[in-house]
Scaffold this motif. Structure first.
Motif, mmCIF file in Angstrom:
data_model
loop_
_atom_site.group_PDB
_atom_site.id
_atom_site.type_symbol
_atom_site.label_atom_id
_atom_site.label_comp_id
_atom_site.label_asym_id
_atom_site.label_seq_id
_atom_site.Cartn_x
_atom_site.Cartn_y
_atom_site.Cartn_z
ATOM 1 N N TYR A 68 0.832 -1.212 0.000
ATOM 2 C CA TYR A 68 0.000 0.000 0.000
ATOM 3 C C TYR A 68 0.863 1.256 0.000
ATOM 4 N N TYR A 69 1.865 1.293 0.840
ATOM 5 C CA TYR A 69 2.759 2.456 0.882
ATOM 6 C C TYR A 69 3.612 2.560 -0.384
ATOM 7 N N ASP A 70 4.105 1.427 -0.862
ATOM 8 C CA ASP A 70 4.978 1.436 -2.040
ATOM 9 C C ASP A 70 4.263 1.923 -3.295
ATOM 10 N N GLN A 71 2.971 1.652 -3.383
ATOM 11 C CA GLN A 71 2.210 2.004 -4.579
ATOM 12 C C GLN A 71 1.574 3.396 -4.513
ATOM 13 N N GLY A 72 1.922 4.169 -3.502
ATOM 14 C CA GLY A 72 1.454 5.550 -3.445
ATOM 15 C C GLY A 72 0.543 5.869 -2.288
ATOM 16 N N GLY A 73 0.117 4.874 -1.514
ATOM 17 C CA GLY A 73 -0.704 5.144 -0.334
ATOM 18 C C GLY A 73 0.108 5.861 0.732
ATOM 19 N N ASN A 74 -0.540 6.772 1.462
ATOM 20 C CA ASN A 74 0.217 7.545 2.451
ATOM 21 C C ASN A 74 -0.565 7.826 3.724
ATOM 22 N N SER A 75 -1.782 7.328 3.828
ATOM 23 C CA SER A 75 -2.616 7.619 4.994
ATOM 24 C C SER A 75 -2.309 6.650 6.133
ATOM 25 N N LYS A 76 -1.747 7.185 7.204
ATOM 26 C CA LYS A 76 -1.448 6.344 8.363
ATOM 27 C C LYS A 76 -2.725 5.873 9.054
ATOM 28 N N TRP A 77 -3.768 6.719 9.037
ATOM 29 C CA TRP A 77 -5.008 6.342 9.709
ATOM 30 C C TRP A 77 -5.782 5.288 8.922
ATOM 31 N N VAL A 78 -5.712 5.334 7.604
ATOM 32 C CA VAL A 78 -6.321 4.270 6.800
ATOM 33 C C VAL A 78 -5.596 2.958 7.051
ATOM 34 N N SER A 79 -4.269 3.018 7.091
ATOM 35 C CA SER A 79 -3.476 1.828 7.386
ATOM 36 C C SER A 79 -3.799 1.285 8.771
ATOM 37 N N GLY A 120 -9.665 -1.938 23.564
ATOM 38 C CA GLY A 120 -9.865 -1.363 22.233
ATOM 39 C C GLY A 120 -9.033 -0.112 22.014
ATOM 40 N N LEU A 121 -8.960 0.752 23.026
ATOM 41 C CA LEU A 121 -8.128 1.954 22.922
ATOM 42 C C LEU A 121 -6.652 1.589 22.783
ATOM 43 N N ALA A 122 -6.226 0.588 23.548
ATOM 44 C CA ALA A 122 -4.830 0.138 23.455
ATOM 45 C C ALA A 122 -4.532 -0.424 22.064
ATOM 46 N N ILE A 123 -5.472 -1.182 21.510
ATOM 47 C CA ILE A 123 -5.287 -1.745 20.170
ATOM 48 C C ILE A 123 -5.207 -0.634 19.131
ATOM 49 N N GLY A 124 -6.066 0.399 19.268
ATOM 50 C CA GLY A 124 -6.042 1.516 18.329
ATOM 51 C C GLY A 124 -4.701 2.233 18.321
ATOM 52 N N LEU A 125 -4.174 2.522 19.525
ATOM 53 C CA LEU A 125 -2.870 3.177 19.632
ATOM 54 C C LEU A 125 -1.776 2.277 19.083
ATOM 55 N N ASP A 126 -1.841 1.008 19.426
ATOM 56 C CA ASP A 126 -0.846 0.046 18.971
ATOM 57 C C ASP A 126 -0.812 -0.037 17.450
ATOM 58 N N ASN A 127 -1.981 -0.096 16.822
ATOM 59 C CA ASN A 127 -2.058 -0.191 15.368
ATOM 60 C C ASN A 127 -1.510 1.059 14.682
ATOM 61 N N LEU A 128 -1.746 2.221 15.284
ATOM 62 C CA LEU A 128 -1.213 3.460 14.713
ATOM 63 C C LEU A 128 0.314 3.453 14.733
ATOM 64 N N LEU A 129 0.889 3.007 15.838
ATOM 65 C CA LEU A 129 2.348 2.931 15.933
ATOM 66 C C LEU A 129 2.916 1.938 14.923
ATOM 67 N N TYR A 130 2.233 0.813 14.759
ATOM 68 C CA TYR A 130 2.665 -0.157 13.753
ATOM 69 C C TYR A 130 2.595 0.437 12.349
ATOM 70 N N SER A 131 1.567 1.235 12.076
ATOM 71 C CA SER A 131 1.416 1.859 10.759
ATOM 72 C C SER A 131 2.581 2.798 10.461
ATOM 73 N N TYR A 132 2.970 3.578 11.459
ATOM 74 C CA TYR A 132 4.127 4.464 11.276
ATOM 75 C C TYR A 132 5.406 3.648 11.098
ATOM 76 N N GLY A 133 5.548 2.589 11.871
ATOM 77 C CA GLY A 133 6.741 1.755 11.746
ATOM 78 C C GLY A 133 6.855 1.136 10.373
ATOM 79 N N LEU A 134 5.741 0.646 9.830
ATOM 80 C CA LEU A 134 5.758 0.036 8.510
ATOM 81 C C LEU A 134 5.999 1.065 7.417
ATOM 82 N N LEU A 135 5.562 2.314 7.647
ATOM 83 C CA LEU A 135 5.822 3.387 6.692
ATOM 84 C C LEU A 135 7.302 3.732 6.619
#
Length: 370
Positions: A68-79, A120-135
């Motif tokens: 997704y990131y390689d092909q032009g995607g850039n939204s961390k919140w969508v990720s 659920g809040l912990a999962i949301g924060l965790d997923n956001l951090l993972y999204s930035y890491g993968l970016l």
């Protein structure tokens, strides 16, 4: 059934510990529906199915996220959103379960709401951090850093779930720590789009923090099942996954609109290198893969323990960098080779530890029968 490797208090000797696990297993069968009263062979079948889907789904999800990131995607919140938004598909197996399996928890509705909200809040924060890491990291480097989940989970399982840290667990932690340090200090590592070394370090730190939160979340989930909910049926496993994912998805949607990233989604789709259809399929495939991996992880917590669930998740983190080298032509550095060589025995040590635990339980069962 509750497998004997579910944790018990630390202030008992080994024989008392094993006998208590047997007693817990017997008492639990009184409240579990017939579908969950599994024989040993049936238990292994469920475990192997969960292991297969956890390994494959997590690997596919990470690769699609990097695609997704390689092909032009850039939204961390969508990720972030696609990691949990697929939860409605879990209503299908929940509806297919017999009515008798939908037992009610012994805790109050208010307590359940607080459990679902906090996790659920912990999962949301965790997923956001993972999204930035993968970016910020290549798929292979990201996956190897994520292997630190097992290290943090060993600590949290000891502190929260009374999991004993044996020699084999300690060896596993040591090897995985070395693996993570090697990849984090890799001067030749490639960061996507030629980013600087500092961006690479930030990506490593964010991924490390995400791994810590993920491990804490797994141990708290096991604690909730054992000490608060006290109804470890598969229906409760699915409900836990559904409602925590719902909360995490709401957090992601709020973040998507609050950040203004939603305004760029149409342009992002139009500029996606592989076209509109590929854009939609990438996000949908990522959502389904993450959800399948998540429910498999929760199922393993239910069937075995949080540490074993994280262990199997770590196996996918060994598969993923190897797949990324082929799919994305990631740079194969000496450090990555060394990191993989340390990660493999690190995982194997803990698998052997679980094998020894199984043998001890069998001996205790035989002694008690005599």
């Amino acid at each position: 059934m509750i497998h004997p490797s579910v944790n018990s208090p630390l202030n008992m000797d080994e024989e008392e510990l094993l006998l208590l696990k047997e007693e817990d297993e017997a008492s639990s069968e009184e409240v579990l529906p017939q579908i969950m009263k599994l024989k040993r062979s049936q238990w292994w079948i469920f475990v192997f199915i969960s292991i297969f889907f956890l390994i494959s789904a997590q690997a596919v999800a990470v690769l699609l996220g990097r695609f997704y990131y390689d092909q032009g995607g850039n939204s961390k919140w969508v990720s972030t959103l696609v990691q949990t938004v697929g939860f409605p598909i879990l209503y299908l197996p929940l509806c297919l379960l017999p009515a008798s399996s939908h037992t009610y928890s012994s805790c109050s509705f208010k307590t359940l709401v607080w459990i679902y909200l906090s996790l659920g809040l912990a999962i949301g924060l965790d997923n956001l951090l993972y999204s930035y890491g993968l970016l910020l990291l290549s798929a292979s480097a990201y996956s190897l850093i994520c292997a630190t989940q097992l290290i943090f989970n060993a600590i949290f399982s000891y502190l929260i779930n009374s999991e004993k840290i044996t020699f084999w667990t300690a060896m596993s932690v040591c090897f995985l720590t070395i693996s993570a340090l090697v990849i984090a200090l890799d001067d030749d590592s490639d960061s996507p789009s030629g980013r600087s070394k500092w961006i690479y370090v930030i990506g490593c730190l964010l991924t490390l923090l995400a791994s810590l939160i993920y491990s804490l979340q797994l141990s708290l989930m096991q604690f909730s099942f054992e000490k608060i909910i006290k109804k470890e049926t598969f229906a409760m496993v699915l409900e836990m996954q559904i409602y925590t994912s719902l909360v995490a998805s709401c957090v992601s949607v709020i973040g998507l609109f609050a950040s203004g990233e939603w305004k760029m989604l149409r342009m992002e789709m139009e500029e996606f290198h592989m076209g509109h259809v590929s854009y939609v399929l990438t996000l949908a495939g990522t959502a389904v893969s993450w959800q399948l991996g998540s429910v498999s992880a929760v199922a393993l917590i239910f069937l075995v323990s949080s540490l074993f669930s994280n262990l199997i998740g770590t196996l996918s983190l060994i598969v993923t960098p190897l797949a990324a080298l082929v799919v994305f032509d990631d740079k194969l550095t000496v450090a990555k080779i060394v990191a993989i060589l340390f990660a493999i025995p690190g995982v194997a040590f803990y698998m052997y530890k679980n094998y020894l635990d199984g043998l001890k339980v069998q001996r205790a069962r035989g002694s008690r029968a005599d």
